[in-house]
Write a protein that holds these residues in place. Structure first.
Motif, PDB file in Angstrom:
ATOM      1  N   VAL A 295      -1.954  -0.864  -6.193  1.00  0.00           N
ATOM      2  CA  VAL A 295      -0.755  -0.124  -5.814  1.00  0.00           C
ATOM      3  C   VAL A 295      -0.196   0.642  -7.002  1.00  0.00           C
ATOM      4  N   VAL A 296      -0.174  -0.004  -8.170  1.00  0.00           N
ATOM      5  CA  VAL A 296       0.324   0.666  -9.374  1.00  0.00           C
ATOM      6  C   VAL A 296      -0.575   1.835  -9.728  1.00  0.00           C
ATOM      7  N   LYS A 297      -1.874   1.642  -9.609  1.00  0.00           N
ATOM      8  CA  LYS A 297      -2.796   2.738  -9.902  1.00  0.00           C
ATOM      9  C   LYS A 297      -2.560   3.914  -8.956  1.00  0.00           C
ATOM     10  N   GLU A 298      -2.348   3.623  -7.668  1.00  0.00           N
ATOM     11  CA  GLU A 298      -2.070   4.695  -6.719  1.00  0.00           C
ATOM     12  C   GLU A 298      -0.803   5.431  -7.100  1.00  0.00           C
ATOM     13  N   TYR A 299       0.229   4.670  -7.466  1.00  0.00           N
ATOM     14  CA  TYR A 299       1.493   5.309  -7.846  1.00  0.00           C
ATOM     15  C   TYR A 299       1.323   6.184  -9.075  1.00  0.00           C
TER      16      TYR A 299
ATOM     17  N   LYS B  69       0.838  -1.181   0.000  1.00  0.00           N
ATOM     18  CA  LYS B  69       0.000   0.000   0.000  1.00  0.00           C
ATOM     19  C   LYS B  69       0.878   1.238   0.000  1.00  0.00           C
ATOM     20  N   VAL B  70       0.439   2.248  -0.732  1.00  0.00           N
ATOM     21  CA  VAL B  70       1.167   3.511  -0.803  1.00  0.00           C
ATOM     22  C   VAL B  70       0.357   4.632  -0.175  1.00  0.00           C
ATOM     23  N   GLN B  71      -0.933   4.633  -0.393  1.00  0.00           N
ATOM     24  CA  GLN B  71      -1.794   5.717   0.065  1.00  0.00           C
ATOM     25  C   GLN B  71      -2.843   5.176   1.031  1.00  0.00           C
TER      26      GLN B  71
END
Length: 958
Positions: free
Chosen positions: A791-795, A168-170
């Motif tokens: 996760v890629v979408k958040e990035y 998770k990033v966000q």
């Protein structure tokens, strides 16, 4: 001078994908070199840094392998290992690095396994030394070599696989971390606002903070310190979160300039303020940015907030201003009521024991004690005013709710200015000749015959004419105001006192004065009259503290707004009190001032006769007899006003003028108390208002930022997150030599971005100053994916944003000295353009897209400053050989300077040359506008190519 055109540059590249390193197993034996099918275009610059690959253990076989060529437009040319043939050739192991069955450690890198990029315009020649690897140059990895300690690890450690997929990033607004930070931000903002308001308003707590009140003073101080500490801690938490969010988001945004190591250290300024001193090298770089200035403010606020609270908000005991109030005092009798005074005198002798004289005996003793204790030199002429003693009782009356010193741990004080009438005594003394006393001394009357008197019967046994007889005229009638004209009978003394004695007149039943006749050592006679009135020209002042209280009068002062006559304009000044004569007679008898009747030669009589005037001038070293009598009789004035009205008349209908129960009566007053209140006790403490204001404003900024953001991103500035990110990131030559001693100098100002290998969902750090080729081209779109994880979408969502918000936009600004220019075009410059003070020239290519003028100037200014710092510390010398050698940026614009990669060149670009290059680009912008520019660096005399320069938008910025 003729300058030959630039030749195409052929550059072999090592194909490797740095973002995939973490996903390879350590026992991989994949090693390969690929040569491009076609040479790069002439305008293609060198890559940012050479490719690298973690090499596995090699076998003894020496099999040549030419990898499959992979088509790629740009980048390092690192291919995915999955695209290679399943069977790879093996190479021989190098001497000194035996093959290992355990692949925890990599063998030494082989020269043949590393490709080098080249800027030279000469074609590649067989055995050209320009391609020879220089062992002194830093490589991406320096391999470990087995020794006696590591050999055992090779044999024991298993060969693990490694996967670093980000979970998770966000975090959304509903996440517990985001909610807790937001709650702390609200708390810190609200409380810091209340604290600032309290410091400005300076509220007084009055009875709320006393030893007998709701809150003890010690508890109040501890409570204020505790709340201030909680504000400080919540402020630090919120501000550190704010700082981490700003830097992390900027590092993720591709179109930003990234973050520097100096900026990463700003977190420590807040957590450990001492690093502002111990790590000043990083501070001097980061403090020149907008975010650095905010962080300095935050650090100072965190350091001094509790101190500022203790100085300006914590309850302090201090005096308030004078406040107009109506106070109340108890009234039970009229002024100078002798009967009431006797009844109120405290004595162990009860009325049953001495019905007739218990009260008079008690009051006589009190007069004698107070008169002796109160004797001092008071500089008055013939009149003396005393304060109204009822103010003392009113100050302690619970009805007025005045905090006493003992209510504040003995530290309290208060002052009262009361608008009440003040008793005033007038003493008039005159020297008399013996023949002037014939009408005043009974023994000198014809009926006295000059014989000895029977003193036991005086005056009742003597035939003295009674009222309404005005008695005999005297030579001093007008002086003492005797006779029918003045409505006052003269006194009658029993006899002439012998030297050092005084006699008292007590024959006047309806008189308003008492009279004393004194004989000095030389048989000089002095007669004194004493009378009392209530004056309206004074006010009573009372000061109380634990050590005691003091009362005084303030008289005949035109600035005194509390003088009784100003509060009661209808009051008559100087009305003589007839009641005091009885009080004064008791006082005089108590002091034996009538002892001359029996020639007693009392001490008080002797003292007074020694103060009689013998000359027309007063002795400056001694009080006169009039002043001495006024001082000695002062106690009678205080007794006369005890429980007496605070007005100049008796305003009750009872007769005699005594009340069975004391009644409250109000009077005008001004009150100043010492109590606990906010605000500093010293003027210099006002400087702490700045700290309280900065804390409140900074809290508001952080709260607005957190509210506008949809949750939080991972704070990559936190030590544990930064450690994990750095450990799983490829090495960089930008930090050459920093692995042991830490970064320093220009390494602290280099820009870094957080990037993601979208295929493997792996995040890593990469140096933000990319090669000229990468800066010049457009970035390949990131959203060309068939199916991406959350996760890629958040990035992608985070990295594709612009830094257009106030905080993230301003925090990227460097306040560095820039070359002052403007974007006004003034005509083209010669091309090539010779550089001043150097043997080099710049050959500019046609301009590209327009650039932001301010960003261009900031970029050039940052570069100039960094170069000057290097020259001051290290002196001049060649710029680094890596590509690019120097790179500086500001928000959307970077400039990169690269030198030729040939081993032998006639002229090497130095730091002084680089400074002139930046000046030339600045002049170019002034004359021809702010555009993306590419230039070759040439030797002016020969036209030989020695380097390249690119001024362009940061890669990925459309």
């Amino acid at each position: 001078m003729s300058i030959p055109p630039r030749k195409p540059i052929s550059t072999p590249t090592l194909r490797q994908q740095p973002s995939n390193l973490s996903d390879f197993t350590v026992d991989s034996t994949s090693t390969f070199v690929d040569t491009p099918a076609t040479a790069p275009t002439p305008g293609s610059p060198v890559h940012h840094r050479p490719g690298y690959q973690r090499l596995g253990s090699l076998n003894e076989q020496d099999t040549a392998y030419h990898g499959r060529q992979i088509s790629q437009e740009h980048g390092l040319g690192i291919t995915n290992l999955n695209s290679l043939p399943s069977s790879l050739p093996q190479a021989r192991s190098t001497p000194g690095a035996p093959a290992s069955a355990n692949p925890l450690l990599s063998p030494p890198l082989l020269k043949s396994q590393i490709g080098y990029k080249r800027l030279d315009d000469d074609p590649i020649q067989e055995g050209d030394e320009g391609w020879e690897h220089d062992a002194s140059q830093n490589e991406p990895f320096q391999p470990f070599r087995a020794d006696s300690e590591t050999e055992s690890l090779r044999k024991q450690a298993p060969a693990p696989t490694f996967s670093c997929r980000t979970k998770k990033v966000q975090y959304s607004k509903g996440n517990w971390l985001a909610v807790s930070v937001l709650i702390l931000s609200f708390y810190s903002t609200a409380l810091s606002g209340v604290w600032l308001g309290a410091a400005i308003a300076k509220p007084r707590f009055g009875h709320a903070i006393t030893t007998t009140g709701k809150i003890q003073p010690a508890t109040a101080s501890l409570l204020a310190t505790g709340i201030a500490k909680s504000i400080e801690l919540s402020f630090v938490t919120v501000f550190v979160t704010f700082l981490g969010q700003v830097l992390s988001r900027r590092a993720l945004i591709k179109r930003s300039r990234g973050i520097t190591i100096a900026e990463m250290s700003m977190r420590q300024w807040i957590m450990q303020p001492g690093t502002l001193i111990t790590h000043w090298n990083a501070v001097r770089y980061a403090a020149l940015t907008f975010l650095g200035m905010i962080s300095l403010v935050g650090a100072l606020t965190a350091m001094f907030y509790t101190t500022a609270s203790d100085a300006l908000v914590a309850p302090q005991l201090k005096a308030g201003p004078f406040e107009r109030r109506q106070l109340y005092g108890r009234v039970a009798t009229s002024f100078a009521n002798l009967k009431y005074i006797k009844e109120g005198c405290q004595t162990p002798i009860s009325e049953e024991m001495d019905h007739d004289y218990a009260g008079s005996t008690c009051i006589s003793i009190e007069h004698a004690g107070q008169a002796t204790a109160g004797y001092s030199r008071i500089v008055v002429n013939v009149s003396m005013a005393m304060p109204h003693s009822g103010v003392f009782a009113a100050a302690r009356d619970p009805i007025n709710q005045i905090m006493q010193p003992q209510d504040l741990n003995g530290l309290g004080e208060y002052d009262i200015q009361a608008s009440v009438p003040s008793p005033s005594i007038n003493v008039l003394c005159a020297s008399m000749q013996p023949d002037e006393l014939n009408s005043l001394v009974y023994s000198l009357w014809p009926m006295g015959n000059g014989t000895a008197m029977n003193v036991t019967g005086w005056p009742g046994s003597f035939d003295i004419p009674v009222w309404p007889s005005w008695l005999n005229q005297t030579p001093v009638d007008d002086l003492f105001e005797f006779g029918e004209k003045y409505g006052r009978r003269p006194p009658v003394f029993p006899k002439l006192p012998i030297p050092f004695n005084t006699v008292l007149n007590d024959t006047g039943r309806y008189t308003d004065s008492i009279y004393i006749l004194a004989t000095s050592e030389k048989s000089n006679y002095t007669m004194c009259s004493m009378r009392v009135s209530l004056t309206t020209q004074c006010s009573t002042q009372y000061h109380a503290s634990l050590s005691g209280g003091s009362m005084k009068t303030r008289c005949e002062d035109p600035k005194d707004e509390l003088a009784y006559g100003k509060s009661n304009t209808d009051a008559t000044d100087g009305v003589i009190s007839k009641d005091w004569a009885a009080v004064g007679t008791d006082w005089a008898k108590a002091l034996s001032l009538g002892g001359g009747l029996v020639d007693s030669a009392s001490s008080n009589g002797r003292l007074l006769t020694q103060l009689t005037m013998t000359e027309k001038a007063l002795d400056p070293s001694l009080p006169s007899i009039a002043e001495a009598l006024a001082v000695l009789s002062g106690c009678t004035l205080l007794l006369s006003t005890n429980n007496a009205p605070f007005y100049h008349f008796w305003n009750y209908s009872t007769a005699p003028p005594t009340l069975a129960e004391p009644q409250p009566q109000h009077f005008n007053a001004s009150l100043r108390t010492h109590d606990y209140q906010c605000g500093g006790t010293q003027k210099w403490q006002g400087i702490f208002y700045i700290i309280l204001l900065l804390a409140f404003v900074t809290n508001i900024v952080c709260l607005i930022y957190l509210l506008r953001r949809r949750g939080l991103v991972t704070d990559y500035i936190e030590p544990q997150n930064l450690f994990a990110l750095s450990l799983n990131s490829p090495p960089s030559r930008a930090l050459d030599g920093a692995c042991g001693g830490g970064p320093e100098g220009e390494q602290l100002t280099m820009n870094w971005h957080i990037k993601m290998d979208c295929d493997r969902e792996h995040f890593y750090l990469e140096h933000g100053n990319v090669s000229p080729r990468t800066m010049r081209r457009k970035t390949r779109p990131l959203d060309i994916e068939m199916d991406t994880s959350p996760v890629v979408k958040e990035y992608k969502k985070l990295s594709s944003r612009h830094s257009n918000l106030l905080i993230e936009g301003l925090t990227g600004i460097h306040f560095s000295p820039a070359i002052t220019t403007n974007s006004v075009q003034r005509g083209p410059l010669p091309n090539p353009y010779p550089l001043a003070n150097t043997p080099l020239s710049l050959r500019f290519e046609p301009p590209g897209r327009p650039l932001n003028h301010q960003d261009v100037q900031n970029c050039l200014g940052v570069g100039q400053r960094a170069i000057q710092v290097h020259l001051k510390k290290m002196g001049d010398g060649p710029i680094p050989r890596q590509v690019p050698g120097l790179s500086y940026g500001s928000r959307t614009v970077d400039i990169a300077i690269s030198r030729s990669q040939r081993r032998y060149v006639p002229v090497v670009i130095t730091y002084n040359d680089s400074s002139e290059i930046l000046k030339a680009f600045s002049i170019k912008s002034v004359h021809e506008g702010d555009f993306q520019r590419w230039a070759d660096v040439l030797v002016t005399a020969t036209g030989q190519f020695v380097g390249q320069v690119l001024l362009a938008k940061i890669w990925g910025d459309e």
